[in-house]
Motif scaffolding. Structure first.
Motif, short mmCIF file in Angstrom:
data_model
loop_
_atom_site.label_atom_id
_atom_site.label_comp_id
_atom_site.label_asym_id
_atom_site.label_seq_id
_atom_site.Cartn_x
_atom_site.Cartn_y
_atom_site.Cartn_z
N THR A 79 0.83 -1.22 0.00
CA THR A 79 0.00 0.00 0.00
C THR A 79 0.86 1.27 0.00
OG1 THR A 79 -1.81 -1.15 1.11
CG2 THR A 79 -1.82 1.24 1.21
N PRO A 80 1.79 1.46 0.93
CA PRO A 80 2.61 2.69 0.86
C PRO A 80 3.61 2.68 -0.29
CG PRO A 80 3.34 1.30 2.68
CD PRO A 80 2.12 0.67 2.14
N PHE A 81 4.16 1.50 -0.61
CA PHE A 81 5.14 1.46 -1.70
C PHE A 81 4.50 1.78 -3.05
CE2 PHE A 81 8.43 -1.51 0.47
CZ PHE A 81 8.78 -0.47 1.30
N SER A 82 3.29 1.30 -3.26
CA SER A 82 2.62 1.61 -4.53
C SER A 82 2.32 3.11 -4.63
CB SER A 82 1.32 0.81 -4.64
OG SER A 82 0.44 1.11 -3.57
N PHE A 94 4.91 0.40 -12.57
CA PHE A 94 3.51 -0.01 -12.70
C PHE A 94 3.39 -1.36 -13.42
CE2 PHE A 94 -0.92 0.47 -14.23
CZ PHE A 94 -1.52 0.77 -13.01
N LEU A 95 4.35 -1.67 -14.28
CA LEU A 95 4.35 -2.98 -14.92
C LEU A 95 4.54 -4.09 -13.88
CD1 LEU A 95 4.24 -4.56 -17.58
CD2 LEU A 95 6.72 -4.27 -17.76
N PHE A 96 5.42 -3.87 -12.91
CA PHE A 96 5.56 -4.84 -11.83
C PHE A 96 4.30 -4.91 -10.97
CE2 PHE A 96 10.08 -4.30 -12.78
CZ PHE A 96 10.54 -5.60 -12.66
N THR A 145 -0.26 -8.13 -9.09
CA THR A 145 -1.72 -8.28 -8.93
C THR A 145 -2.23 -9.49 -9.70
OG1 THR A 145 -1.83 -5.85 -8.80
CG2 THR A 145 -3.90 -7.03 -9.07
N LEU A 146 -1.64 -9.77 -10.86
CA LEU A 146 -2.04 -10.95 -11.62
C LEU A 146 -1.73 -12.23 -10.86
CD1 LEU A 146 -3.15 -12.10 -14.28
CD2 LEU A 146 -0.80 -12.02 -15.19
N CYS A 200 -8.75 -5.27 -10.52
CA CYS A 200 -7.56 -4.42 -10.45
C CYS A 200 -6.66 -4.61 -11.66
CB CYS A 200 -6.78 -4.72 -9.16
SG CYS A 200 -7.55 -4.08 -7.66
N VAL A 201 -6.49 -5.87 -12.07
CA VAL A 201 -5.63 -6.14 -13.24
C VAL A 201 -6.21 -5.47 -14.49
CG1 VAL A 201 -4.75 -7.94 -14.74
CG2 VAL A 201 -4.73 -8.28 -12.27
N VAL A 202 -7.51 -5.60 -14.70
CA VAL A 202 -8.14 -5.00 -15.89
C VAL A 202 -8.01 -3.48 -15.85
CG1 VAL A 202 -10.31 -4.74 -17.14
CG2 VAL A 202 -9.71 -6.96 -16.15
N ALA A 203 -8.28 -2.88 -14.70
CA ALA A 203 -8.18 -1.42 -14.58
C ALA A 203 -6.74 -0.95 -14.76
CB ALA A 203 -8.72 -0.97 -13.23
N ASP A 204 -5.77 -1.74 -14.26
CA ASP A 204 -4.37 -1.37 -14.43
C ASP A 204 -3.98 -1.34 -15.91
OD1 ASP A 204 -4.12 -1.18 -11.74
OD2 ASP A 204 -3.14 -3.13 -11.46
#
Length: 341
Positions: free
Chosen positions: A201-204, A231-233, A238-239, A280-284
């Motif tokens: 959470t804080p790292f993102s 963001f790719l990581f 998340t996947l 989350c994956v789809v929105a990312d």
């Protein structure tokens, strides 16, 4: 020739044409009409004007003239608009309330303008929004309406909401892992779910949301590159969480299917968490594509990002201090070696 000297009209038997009353009437009219011609002087304009008698103009028959059709460019003159009177049901309290709202908006605009003039150095950090009695104070300044250009504010808000949704799904993952622990599915998932929430959470927020915020704020190619790389990581992590490997610390698809065999209620809870990870994956992916499209439309490139990185490194005060200290230490070492020999 006596015969020709006699008056032919002397004979009373012959009718006198001038004795006719109609002829005498015409003669009288002619005399009245030419009475002013005896004293007419063409070189005396004033006398002629005084002596001339007004004559009636001869009447002419009315002639209808063709009227051309109106032009298509003719515009009807606009009627002056009448001032609309205020509704009769408005009271003094309504006007006072509206005046207070306008004053409050004016104060807000003045505050934002003052913050823009003062620059980032004069701003007070406002994120995370913590109460004043809390010993930990906010670490960042964030105001999308002030920092971000108008055309990019919607995208930045979507990214901010996406980060909050990631944090919410990680919190729900803790609840799902707790339910698995209650049905004797192991304590490992529960411990890892807490660790994921505390770390991701804080790292993102720091690693990919703040760079994209700075990128849109100052049109920085370097921050765009940092966002794309990290963001790719984020998408990959998340996947993996949505798949839910055994003892992986997430309530993914595999874990949910196994939970249905043990307890249906626990399976439903874990399946909801799985749906959250998939969302989350789809929105990312969608937002990553949209940000990349905006990045390409601005004319940014990898060379520009490298140039910005070099400039920022050279301008950094800490880097300059470390470089000067290293150079001074190298010079002192060379001097010491020279004095030794």
């Amino acid at each position: 020739m006596p015969k020709f000297e006699d008056n032919p009209f002397s004979d009373p038997t012959i009718d006198n044409p001038f004795s006719d009353p109609a002829v005498q009437q015409v003669a009288r009219n002619t005399t009245n009409a030419t009475r002013g011609l005896d004293d007419y002087n063409p070189f005396d304009g004033q006398q002629n004007a005084n002596q001339a008698t007004p004559q009636q103009q001869p009447t002419q028959p009315a002639i209808m003239q063709a009227v051309s059709p109106p032009s298509s460019n003719y515009q009807r003159p606009q009627q002056p608009q009448q001032a609309q009177a205020p509704p009769p049901n408005f009271t003094t309290a309504d006007f006072q309330r509206r005046q207070e709202e306008l004053e409050r908006k004016a104060e807000e605009l003045a505050r934002r303008e003052a913050e823009l003039r003062a620059g980032s150095a004069g701003r007070r950090n406002n994120w995370p929004p913590l109460p004043t009695f809390c010993p930990v104070q906010p670490c960042f300044y964030q105001d999308i309406n002030v920092d971000i250009p108008l055309e990019f504010q919607r995208v930045v808000r979507h990214l901010y909401h996406l980060w909050m949704f990631h944090a919410l799904v990680l919190a729900l993952n803790i609840i799902g892992a707790m339910s698995l622990m209650f049905v004797d599915q192991g304590v490992t998932i529960f411990g890892l779910s807490i660790l994921y929430f505390l770390l991701l959470t804080p790292f993102s927020f720091i690693c990919w949301y703040r760079p994209i915020y700075k990128a849109f704020r100052s049109d920085s190619s370097f921050n765009f590159m940092v966002f794309f790389f990290i963001f790719l990581f984020q998408i990959i992590i998340t996947l993996v969480q949505s798949i839910g490997f055994s003892d992986g610390g997430s309530c993914g698809l595999i874990t949910s299917i196994a939970a249905f065999k043990v307890n249906v209620a626990v399976g439903i809870i874990t399946m909801l968490v799985t749906i959250g990870f998939i969302t989350c994956v789809v929105a990312d992916v969608m937002l990553l594509t949209k940000v990349h499209r905006i990045y390409r439309s601005t004319g940014a490139s990898l060379a520009k990002a490298q140039a910005e990185f070099t400039t920022e490194i050279l301008r950094n005060q800490h880097v300059q201090t470390a470089a000067s200290n290293a150079a001074a230490a190298a010079v002192n070492a060379q001097i010491a070696n020279a004095n030794r020999y």
